[in-house]
Design a protein around this motif. Structure first.
Motif, PDB file in Angstrom:
ATOM      1  N   GLY A  10       0.821  -1.205   0.000  1.00 34.23           N
ATOM      2  CA  GLY A  10       0.000   0.000   0.000  1.00 34.23           C
ATOM      3  C   GLY A  10       0.850   1.248   0.000  1.00 34.23           C
ATOM      4  N   SER A  11       0.193   2.362   0.297  1.00 38.21           N
ATOM      5  CA  SER A  11       0.877   3.651   0.341  1.00 38.21           C
ATOM      6  C   SER A  11       0.953   4.142   1.780  1.00 38.21           C
ATOM      7  CB  SER A  11       0.136   4.673  -0.518  1.00 38.21           C
ATOM      8  OG  SER A  11       0.130   4.291  -1.869  1.00 38.21           O
ATOM      9  N   VAL A  12       2.096   4.687   2.140  1.00 36.61           N
ATOM     10  CA  VAL A  12       2.304   5.152   3.504  1.00 36.61           C
ATOM     11  C   VAL A  12       3.266   6.332   3.471  1.00 36.61           C
ATOM     12  CG1 VAL A  12       4.215   3.563   3.924  1.00 36.61           C
ATOM     13  CG2 VAL A  12       2.846   4.368   5.857  1.00 36.61           C
ATOM     14  N   GLN A  13       3.186   7.180   4.469  1.00 34.20           N
ATOM     15  CA  GLN A  13       4.133   8.290   4.560  1.00 34.20           C
ATOM     16  C   GLN A  13       5.432   7.822   5.191  1.00 34.20           C
ATOM     17  OE1 GLN A  13       2.114  11.588   6.516  1.00 34.20           O
ATOM     18  NE2 GLN A  13       1.623  12.421   4.495  1.00 34.20           N
ATOM     19  N   ALA A  14       6.481   8.556   4.902  1.00 37.16           N
ATOM     20  CA  ALA A  14       7.787   8.242   5.476  1.00 37.16           C
ATOM     21  C   ALA A  14       7.688   8.175   6.998  1.00 37.16           C
ATOM     22  CB  ALA A  14       8.814   9.282   5.062  1.00 37.16           C
ATOM     23  N   GLY A  15       8.351   7.164   7.565  1.00 36.76           N
ATOM     24  CA  GLY A  15       8.281   6.941   9.001  1.00 36.76           C
ATOM     25  C   GLY A  15       7.197   5.967   9.418  1.00 36.76           C
ATOM     26  N   GLY A  16       6.316   5.644   8.496  1.00 39.88           N
ATOM     27  CA  GLY A  16       5.220   4.737   8.789  1.00 39.88           C
ATOM     28  C   GLY A  16       5.638   3.276   8.706  1.00 39.88           C
ATOM     29  N   SER A  17       4.645   2.406   8.871  1.00 38.97           N
ATOM     30  CA  SER A  17       4.887   0.965   8.886  1.00 38.97           C
ATOM     31  C   SER A  17       3.889   0.241   7.986  1.00 38.97           C
ATOM     32  CB  SER A  17       4.750   0.417  10.315  1.00 38.97           C
ATOM     33  OG  SER A  17       5.689   0.995  11.179  1.00 38.97           O
ATOM     34  N   LEU A  18       4.327  -0.899   7.493  1.00 35.81           N
ATOM     35  CA  LEU A  18       3.462  -1.823   6.760  1.00 35.81           C
ATOM     36  C   LEU A  18       3.898  -3.235   7.100  1.00 35.81           C
ATOM     37  CD1 LEU A  18       3.264  -0.329   3.129  1.00 35.81           C
ATOM     38  CD2 LEU A  18       1.365  -0.539   4.749  1.00 35.81           C
ATOM     39  N   ARG A  19       2.968  -4.174   7.010  1.00 41.17           N
ATOM     40  CA  ARG A  19       3.322  -5.578   7.153  1.00 41.17           C
ATOM     41  C   ARG A  19       2.859  -6.321   5.912  1.00 41.17           C
ATOM     42  NH1 ARG A  19       1.720 -10.334  11.485  1.00 41.17           N
ATOM     43  NH2 ARG A  19      -0.262 -10.260  10.362  1.00 41.17           N
ATOM     44  N   LEU A  20       3.807  -6.936   5.235  1.00 43.08           N
ATOM     45  CA  LEU A  20       3.511  -7.762   4.080  1.00 43.08           C
ATOM     46  C   LEU A  20       3.314  -9.208   4.538  1.00 43.08           C
ATOM     47  CD1 LEU A  20       6.140  -6.449   1.503  1.00 43.08           C
ATOM     48  CD2 LEU A  20       3.876  -5.526   2.067  1.00 43.08           C
ATOM     49  N   SER A  21       2.398  -9.892   3.864  1.00 44.48           N
ATOM     50  CA  SER A  21       2.170 -11.307   4.123  1.00 44.48           C
ATOM     51  C   SER A  21       2.317 -12.081   2.825  1.00 44.48           C
ATOM     52  CB  SER A  21       0.760 -11.529   4.680  1.00 44.48           C
ATOM     53  OG  SER A  21       0.584 -10.866   5.906  1.00 44.48           O
ATOM     54  N   CYS A  22       2.710 -13.329   2.957  1.00 41.30           N
ATOM     55  CA  CYS A  22       2.859 -14.202   1.803  1.00 41.30           C
ATOM     56  C   CYS A  22       2.297 -15.565   2.174  1.00 41.30           C
ATOM     57  CB  CYS A  22       4.319 -14.305   1.403  1.00 41.30           C
ATOM     58  SG  CYS A  22       4.651 -15.520   0.102  1.00 41.30           S
ATOM     59  N   ALA A  23       1.172 -15.918   1.574  1.00 43.86           N
ATOM     60  CA  ALA A  23       0.540 -17.208   1.846  1.00 43.86           C
ATOM     61  C   ALA A  23       1.082 -18.248   0.879  1.00 43.86           C
ATOM     62  CB  ALA A  23      -0.972 -17.076   1.697  1.00 43.86           C
TER      63      ALA A  23
END
Length: 126
Positions: A10-23
């Motif tokens: 997705g889209s996020v601002q600098a300093g933010g977080s994301l979690r990717l998943s792989c099934a």
């Protein structure tokens, strides 16, 4: 063989977080090396995080060390990439990968991986 499907980009601002998943589906997941590669426009595909077979050993590119964490839940057959303190230079398509061995996966891709997901886009704005 294994089949891999990523989610969580997705889209996020600098300093933010994301979690990717792989099934994963198919062969016994724990017997494979698994990892995350990324490719930004105009740049080479690069490995950024790897877990060895049976979850033994984790390895990171210097550019993400201390910010990204790779993990694996064998019961759920799912690979994760927790990405914190994101930077604009982290913007790329991220791919989940798997294979029986994982030599030289960190860094520029050398063309030695058999199983890839379709990719999920991560965009970090400043």
């Amino acid at each position: 063989q294994v089949q891999l499907v990523e989610s969580g980009g997705g889209s996020v601002q600098a300093g933010g977080s994301l979690r990717l998943s792989c099934a994963a589906s198919g062969d016994t997941f724990s017997r494979y090396c698994t990892g995350w590669f990324r490719q930004a426009p105009g740049k080479e595909r690069e490995g950024v995080a790897v877990i060895g077979t049976f979850g033994i050993g984790t390895y990171y590119a210097d550019s993400v060390k201390g910010r990204f964490t790779i993990s694996q839940d064998n019961a759920k057959r799912t690979l994760y990439l927790q990405m914190n303190s994101l930077k604009p230079e982290d913007t790329a398509m991220y791919y989940c990968v798997a294979d029986r061995t994982c030599p030289f996966w960190i860094g520029v891709y050398r063309g030695n991986i058999n199983y890839w997901g379709q990719g999920t886009q991560v965009t970090v704005s400043s």
